[in-house]
Motif scaffolding. Structure first.
Motif, PDB file in Angstrom:
ATOM      1  N   LEU A  76      75.667 -52.961  26.724  1.00 36.75           N
ATOM      2  CA  LEU A  76      76.992 -52.865  26.114  1.00 36.75           C
ATOM      3  C   LEU A  76      76.892 -52.680  24.603  1.00 36.75           C
ATOM      4  CD1 LEU A  76      78.731 -55.662  28.171  1.00 36.75           C
ATOM      5  CD2 LEU A  76      79.337 -53.224  28.224  1.00 36.75           C
ATOM      6  N   GLU A  77      75.992 -53.403  24.002  1.00 31.53           N
ATOM      7  CA  GLU A  77      75.804 -53.301  22.552  1.00 31.53           C
ATOM      8  C   GLU A  77      75.328 -51.896  22.165  1.00 31.53           C
ATOM      9  OE1 GLU A  77      74.357 -56.437  19.289  1.00 31.53           O
ATOM     10  OE2 GLU A  77      72.887 -56.059  20.867  1.00 31.53           O
ATOM     11  N   ALA A  78      74.409 -51.330  22.944  1.00 28.68           N
ATOM     12  CA  ALA A  78      73.913 -49.987  22.668  1.00 28.68           C
ATOM     13  C   ALA A  78      75.019 -48.946  22.826  1.00 28.68           C
ATOM     14  CB  ALA A  78      72.732 -49.660  23.593  1.00 28.68           C
ATOM     15  N   ILE A  79      75.831 -49.081  23.866  1.00 25.65           N
ATOM     16  CA  ILE A  79      76.941 -48.148  24.074  1.00 25.65           C
ATOM     17  C   ILE A  79      77.928 -48.249  22.914  1.00 25.65           C
ATOM     18  CG2 ILE A  79      78.996 -47.716  25.486  1.00 25.65           C
ATOM     19  CD1 ILE A  79      77.263 -48.254  27.943  1.00 25.65           C
ATOM     20  N   ALA A  80      78.265 -49.461  22.505  1.00 26.30           N
ATOM     21  CA  ALA A  80      79.216 -49.650  21.406  1.00 26.30           C
ATOM     22  C   ALA A  80      78.682 -49.057  20.107  1.00 26.30           C
ATOM     23  CB  ALA A  80      79.528 -51.128  21.231  1.00 26.30           C
ATOM     24  N   ASP A  85      84.252 -44.479  20.401  1.00 28.71           N
ATOM     25  CA  ASP A  85      85.388 -44.448  21.321  1.00 28.71           C
ATOM     26  C   ASP A  85      85.264 -45.482  22.439  1.00 28.71           C
ATOM     27  OD1 ASP A  85      83.207 -42.842  22.213  1.00 28.71           O
ATOM     28  OD2 ASP A  85      84.513 -41.844  23.656  1.00 28.71           O
ATOM     29  N   LEU A  86      84.088 -46.042  22.637  1.00 25.14           N
ATOM     30  CA  LEU A  86      83.893 -47.062  23.685  1.00 25.14           C
ATOM     31  C   LEU A  86      83.654 -48.455  23.108  1.00 25.14           C
ATOM     32  CD1 LEU A  86      81.655 -45.074  26.194  1.00 25.14           C
ATOM     33  CD2 LEU A  86      84.057 -45.710  26.461  1.00 25.14           C
ATOM     34  N   ARG A  87      83.638 -48.573  21.789  1.00 26.59           N
ATOM     35  CA  ARG A  87      83.323 -49.858  21.154  1.00 26.59           C
ATOM     36  C   ARG A  87      84.278 -50.969  21.599  1.00 26.59           C
ATOM     37  NH1 ARG A  87      80.462 -52.271  17.641  1.00 26.59           N
ATOM     38  NH2 ARG A  87      81.268 -53.871  16.253  1.00 26.59           N
ATOM     39  N   THR A  92      85.316 -55.852  25.116  1.00 29.27           N
ATOM     40  CA  THR A  92      86.160 -56.697  25.965  1.00 29.27           C
ATOM     41  C   THR A  92      85.467 -57.077  27.275  1.00 29.27           C
ATOM     42  OG1 THR A  92      87.243 -54.828  27.072  1.00 29.27           O
ATOM     43  CG2 THR A  92      88.273 -55.659  25.048  1.00 29.27           C
ATOM     44  N   HIS A  93      84.272 -56.577  27.485  1.00 24.97           N
ATOM     45  CA  HIS A  93      83.540 -56.906  28.715  1.00 24.97           C
ATOM     46  C   HIS A  93      83.084 -58.364  28.637  1.00 24.97           C
ATOM     47  CE1 HIS A  93      80.637 -56.834  31.936  1.00 24.97           C
ATOM     48  NE2 HIS A  93      81.054 -55.620  32.271  1.00 24.97           N
ATOM     49  N   PRO A  94      83.211 -59.121  29.719  1.00 26.02           N
ATOM     50  CA  PRO A  94      82.803 -60.526  29.695  1.00 26.02           C
ATOM     51  C   PRO A  94      81.330 -60.750  29.333  1.00 26.02           C
ATOM     52  CG  PRO A  94      84.135 -60.093  31.626  1.00 26.02           C
ATOM     53  CD  PRO A  94      83.860 -58.759  30.982  1.00 26.02           C
ATOM     54  N   ASN A  95      80.485 -59.734  29.520  1.00 29.38           N
ATOM     55  CA  ASN A  95      79.058 -59.881  29.202  1.00 29.38           C
ATOM     56  C   ASN A  95      78.703 -59.390  27.806  1.00 29.38           C
ATOM     57  OD1 ASN A  95      78.795 -60.760  31.828  1.00 29.38           O
ATOM     58  ND2 ASN A  95      77.958 -58.852  32.593  1.00 29.38           N
ATOM     59  N   ALA A  96      79.673 -58.908  27.050  1.00 26.86           N
ATOM     60  CA  ALA A  96      79.393 -58.356  25.718  1.00 26.86           C
ATOM     61  C   ALA A  96      78.831 -59.435  24.802  1.00 26.86           C
ATOM     62  CB  ALA A  96      80.665 -57.767  25.118  1.00 26.86           C
ATOM     63  N   GLU A  99      79.418 -61.394  19.042  1.00 26.50           N
ATOM     64  CA  GLU A  99      79.871 -60.707  17.822  1.00 26.50           C
ATOM     65  C   GLU A  99      80.685 -59.463  18.149  1.00 26.50           C
ATOM     66  OE1 GLU A  99      76.820 -59.909  14.981  1.00 26.50           O
ATOM     67  OE2 GLU A  99      76.270 -62.014  14.816  1.00 26.50           O
ATOM     68  N   LEU A 100      80.274 -58.729  19.176  1.00 30.11           N
ATOM     69  CA  LEU A 100      81.025 -57.543  19.581  1.00 30.11           C
ATOM     70  C   LEU A 100      82.390 -57.951  20.117  1.00 30.11           C
ATOM     71  CD1 LEU A 100      81.190 -54.499  20.015  1.00 30.11           C
ATOM     72  CD2 LEU A 100      79.950 -54.809  22.171  1.00 30.11           C
ATOM     73  N   MET A 101      82.429 -58.998  20.935  1.00 30.68           N
ATOM     74  CA  MET A 101      83.709 -59.483  21.457  1.00 30.68           C
ATOM     75  C   MET A 101      84.640 -59.873  20.315  1.00 30.68           C
ATOM     76  SD  MET A 101      82.536 -61.784  24.722  1.00 30.68           S
ATOM     77  CE  MET A 101      84.069 -61.755  25.663  1.00 30.68           C
TER      78      MET A 101
END
Length: 163
Positions: A76-80, A85-87, A92-96, A99-101
């Protein structure tokens, strides 16, 4: 044969699970964009497949990785990091990562992601309830700017502590 295995919903033997993982990897490498997106969202896709699909050229496939309930924080961190556009969706993913959340507006989160956030923070039910109440209020006010991190600072006295 592959399609039949993917639709299999009962008890699986180790060999069935291995065949499904192999089919999902095949789809991740060789499938159409639709096949790759379906594989990306499937919780049975191996971690190697998630990493491969997270770097897919099709934005719909990368978005499907974010929808996978088993996707780990690192993916998730790599995708963000690679997809502005996907950050917010990844955040908001429960596994994020926490800090990203925290960087995402509170209103974008789901109850599930917020409950998971508080569990990972090791907080009490009272603090969880306060956060869920703030989330509900953000929806009532249509507050699209206040982040989870800003809200958490008010409720818990600060952002999560870094290890």
């Amino acid at each position: 044969m592959f399609t039949r295995l993917l639709e299999f919903g009962g008890d699986m033997s180790d060999s069935d699970a291995s065949l499904i993982a192999a089919e999902l990897m095949y789809l991740a490498r060789e499938g159409s964009a639709t096949d790759r997106a379906n594989a990306a969202a499937d919780p049975r896709v191996p971690l190697e497949g998630l990493w491969l699909l997270a770097r897919d050229s099709d934005p719909g496939v990368r978005g499907a990785v974010v929808l996978n309930p088993e996707v780990p924080a690192a993916v998730l961190e790599a995708i963000a990091a690679a997809n502005d556009d996907l950050r917010e969706k990844a955040g908001t993913h429960p596994n994020a990562p926490l800090e990203l959340m925290e960087s995402v507006p509170l209103i974008w989160h789901t109850q599930r992601s917020l409950v998971r956030y508080t569990e990972r923070q090791g907080t009490s039910g009272h603090t969880r309830d306060e956060l869920l109440s703030a989330w509900s209020q953000a929806h009532s006010r249509s507050d699209w700017t206040t982040t989870l991190g800003q809200t958490w600072t008010v409720i818990a006295g600060g952002p999560h502590e870094k290890p």
